[in-house]
Write a protein that holds these residues in place. Sequence first.
Motif, short mmCIF file in Angstrom:
data_model
loop_
_atom_site.label_atom_id
_atom_site.label_comp_id
_atom_site.label_asym_id
_atom_site.label_seq_id
_atom_site.Cartn_x
_atom_site.Cartn_y
_atom_site.Cartn_z
N ASN A 1 0.83 -1.20 0.00
CA ASN A 1 0.00 0.00 0.00
C ASN A 1 0.87 1.25 0.00
OD1 ASN A 1 -1.78 2.20 1.03
ND2 ASN A 1 -3.27 0.52 1.13
N LYS A 2 0.65 2.12 -0.98
CA LYS A 2 1.49 3.32 -1.10
C LYS A 2 1.36 4.26 0.09
CE LYS A 2 -1.84 5.83 -4.03
NZ LYS A 2 -2.18 6.86 -3.03
N ASP A 3 0.28 4.13 0.86
CA ASP A 3 0.09 4.98 2.03
C ASP A 3 0.77 4.43 3.28
OD1 ASP A 3 -1.51 6.86 0.68
OD2 ASP A 3 -3.27 5.58 0.91
N PHE A 4 1.26 3.18 3.19
CA PHE A 4 1.92 2.56 4.35
C PHE A 4 3.40 2.31 4.11
CE2 PHE A 4 3.34 -1.11 6.84
CZ PHE A 4 2.89 -0.78 8.12
N ILE A 5 3.80 2.20 2.87
CA ILE A 5 5.15 1.72 2.56
C ILE A 5 6.25 2.62 3.12
CG2 ILE A 5 5.33 2.84 0.31
CD1 ILE A 5 6.72 0.25 -0.67
N SER A 6 5.94 3.88 3.41
CA SER A 6 6.95 4.77 3.99
C SER A 6 7.41 4.28 5.37
CB SER A 6 6.39 6.19 4.12
OG SER A 6 5.27 6.23 4.98
N GLN A 7 6.65 3.39 6.00
CA GLN A 7 7.06 2.83 7.29
C GLN A 7 8.32 1.98 7.18
OE1 GLN A 7 5.31 3.67 10.17
NE2 GLN A 7 4.25 5.03 8.72
N TYR A 8 8.70 1.61 5.96
CA TYR A 8 9.89 0.78 5.74
C TYR A 8 11.18 1.60 5.65
CZ TYR A 8 6.94 -3.27 4.90
OH TYR A 8 6.05 -4.31 5.06
N GLN A 9 11.11 2.88 5.91
CA GLN A 9 12.29 3.72 5.80
C GLN A 9 13.45 3.18 6.63
OE1 GLN A 9 11.62 7.90 6.42
NE2 GLN A 9 13.76 8.35 6.80
N ASP A 10 14.60 3.01 6.01
CA ASP A 10 15.86 2.61 6.64
C ASP A 10 15.86 1.17 7.16
OD1 ASP A 10 16.80 5.18 6.14
OD2 ASP A 10 16.23 5.92 8.12
N THR A 11 14.84 0.37 6.87
CA THR A 11 14.78 -0.98 7.44
C THR A 11 15.79 -1.94 6.81
OG1 THR A 11 12.97 -1.52 5.93
CG2 THR A 11 12.37 -0.83 8.17
N LEU A 12 16.32 -1.59 5.62
CA LEU A 12 17.33 -2.44 4.98
C LEU A 12 18.72 -1.82 5.01
CD1 LEU A 12 15.47 -3.87 1.83
CD2 LEU A 12 16.16 -5.10 3.89
N ASN A 13 18.91 -0.81 5.83
CA ASN A 13 20.19 -0.11 5.84
C ASN A 13 21.35 -0.92 6.39
OD1 ASN A 13 18.86 2.03 4.74
ND2 ASN A 13 19.31 3.49 6.37
N ASP A 14 21.06 -1.97 7.15
CA ASP A 14 22.14 -2.82 7.67
C ASP A 14 22.66 -3.79 6.62
OD1 ASP A 14 22.59 -2.20 10.59
OD2 ASP A 14 20.43 -2.50 10.61
N ALA A 15 21.97 -3.90 5.51
CA ALA A 15 22.42 -4.78 4.43
C ALA A 15 23.40 -4.04 3.52
CB ALA A 15 21.22 -5.25 3.62
N ASP A 16 24.41 -4.76 3.04
CA ASP A 16 25.34 -4.17 2.08
C ASP A 16 24.67 -4.03 0.72
OD1 ASP A 16 27.99 -4.17 3.68
OD2 ASP A 16 27.22 -6.19 3.96
N ILE A 17 23.85 -5.01 0.39
CA ILE A 17 23.04 -4.94 -0.83
C ILE A 17 21.60 -5.21 -0.44
CG2 ILE A 17 22.58 -5.96 -3.09
CD1 ILE A 17 25.52 -6.72 -3.30
N GLY A 18 20.74 -4.25 -0.72
CA GLY A 18 19.33 -4.40 -0.40
C GLY A 18 18.53 -4.74 -1.65
N VAL A 19 17.64 -5.72 -1.54
CA VAL A 19 16.86 -6.18 -2.69
C VAL A 19 15.39 -6.25 -2.30
CG1 VAL A 19 16.54 -8.01 -4.39
CG2 VAL A 19 18.83 -7.59 -3.44
N VAL A 20 14.52 -5.76 -3.18
CA VAL A 20 13.07 -5.84 -2.96
C VAL A 20 12.42 -6.49 -4.18
CG1 VAL A 20 10.93 -4.51 -2.78
CG2 VAL A 20 12.90 -3.91 -1.36
N TYR A 21 11.57 -7.47 -3.91
CA TYR A 21 10.79 -8.12 -4.97
C TYR A 21 9.31 -7.86 -4.72
CZ TYR A 21 8.21 -11.80 -7.38
OH TYR A 21 7.30 -12.49 -8.13
N HIS A 22 8.58 -7.60 -5.78
CA HIS A 22 7.11 -7.53 -5.67
C HIS A 22 6.51 -7.90 -7.01
CE1 HIS A 22 6.21 -3.60 -7.78
NE2 HIS A 22 7.51 -3.52 -7.66
#
Length: 459
Positions: free
Chosen positions: A363-384
């Motif tokens: 949901n585009k109104d909720f996805i901002s809650q993911y801010q910085d959640t993958l910052n501990d990864a050297d390479i961040g990947v998202v699939y949808h």
Amino acid sequence: MQNNISRVHFIAIGGSVMHDLALHLTKQGMHVSGSDDEIYDPAKSSLAAHGLLPEQFGWFPEKITKDIDAILLGMHARADNPELKRAKELGLKVYSYPEYIYEQSKDKQRIVIAGSHGKTTITSMILHVLQSIGRDFDYVLGAKTATVEGLVKLTDSPIIVIEGDEYLTSPLDPSPKCLKYQHHIGLISGIAWDHFNVFPTLDDYVRQFELFADASPKGGTLIYCEEDDLATVIGRKERVDVNRIEYKAHPHVVKDGVTYLKTDEGEVKIQLFGYHNMQNISGALEVCTRIGVLTKDFYQAIPSFGGASKRLELVAKNGNTAVFKDFAHAPSKLLATTKAVKQQYPQRQLIACMELHTFSSLNKDFISQYQDTLNDADIGVVYHNPEVSRHKKLEPLTDELIQEAFNRRDLKIFTDSKSLKEFLVGQQWKNSNLLLMSSGNYGGIDLDAFGKSIVENNQ
């Protein structure tokens, strides 16, 4: 356990916990039937093996007869379900899943583990310890564990340990499941906004846990993580004659990629790792102490606990690469799991991959809650998969929106599983770890087979 019910019909029998309860009741000698409009594995195969798979998918009011003692209504069904309508016409007793569990557990001491994250792990830990010391218990789990068989057990045991989900009870009841069990001992692991489709604001979501805490009875116990701000605000509220117990991450040390608990009797080597799991261990210890487990027995049992299914589960490893899979899909889970793997293996590159699959995450109104959640990864990947978005009647997300939401312009984004696999296979895996996070399956990828191939091809 109440034994006045012998014939049960499940509406939406294919759910993960619904089908497991159906299997359990069948083994106890009850006559069980069920319907659903779609059933997938592993539920489909399990039901078929026990003769419970419906001959046809769909809803058939003629299945509902007066000789049925109870209807169990799954969350997947709709309020206008034809079988449900017929059951009401006949005046049959209709239970939601949690209502039925409570009905069969009225005479037990009820321990309910709630929270946005860690529920399955904490519940599984408690069961593991009780099993290790030979205590008799019943349970309700959200994921499989090596300690016990199946997801539910209802017998004449004096206590039941329940994973208390905050999601809606049934199509007829919008209150959270965890309230239905009427706990004597309740635990809140932490609170982070989730289930955007039914709790459109953070206040709506947090309110469910406040209701859970307020339901603690006089003489009962409320346990909560003091390192979680929202859980602490709720937990510290004055409630007459309710025992309040706070916990925080268990003291520990990491040596050469192995975590040890610090105890009064020395260091205890364990299989779990990650700061969130140290919190989970402390929560489980507090519950066990309240029900009479000796501390020394807890520490003797916990080293053999390997975790619950898909909860930071090791898929495969060799001397320089490890692949993990995790059910993480909500922002708080994503952050904790990614951080845990990086901190456990700080010298290794971490490739963290997550699938946007739930209504909230897509949901585009909720996805901002993911801010910085993958910052501990050297390479961040998202699939949808845009088709999943359309199926959920949501506007498919753009790459730019996803990158902005995660606050990573270098985020790799894929919308088909073949391209994702090709990208991952082509990475440098020497001295690298792979973390696969999702409540889905990345468009049909066998995560176990794929993870093992990564390790085997990069010895």
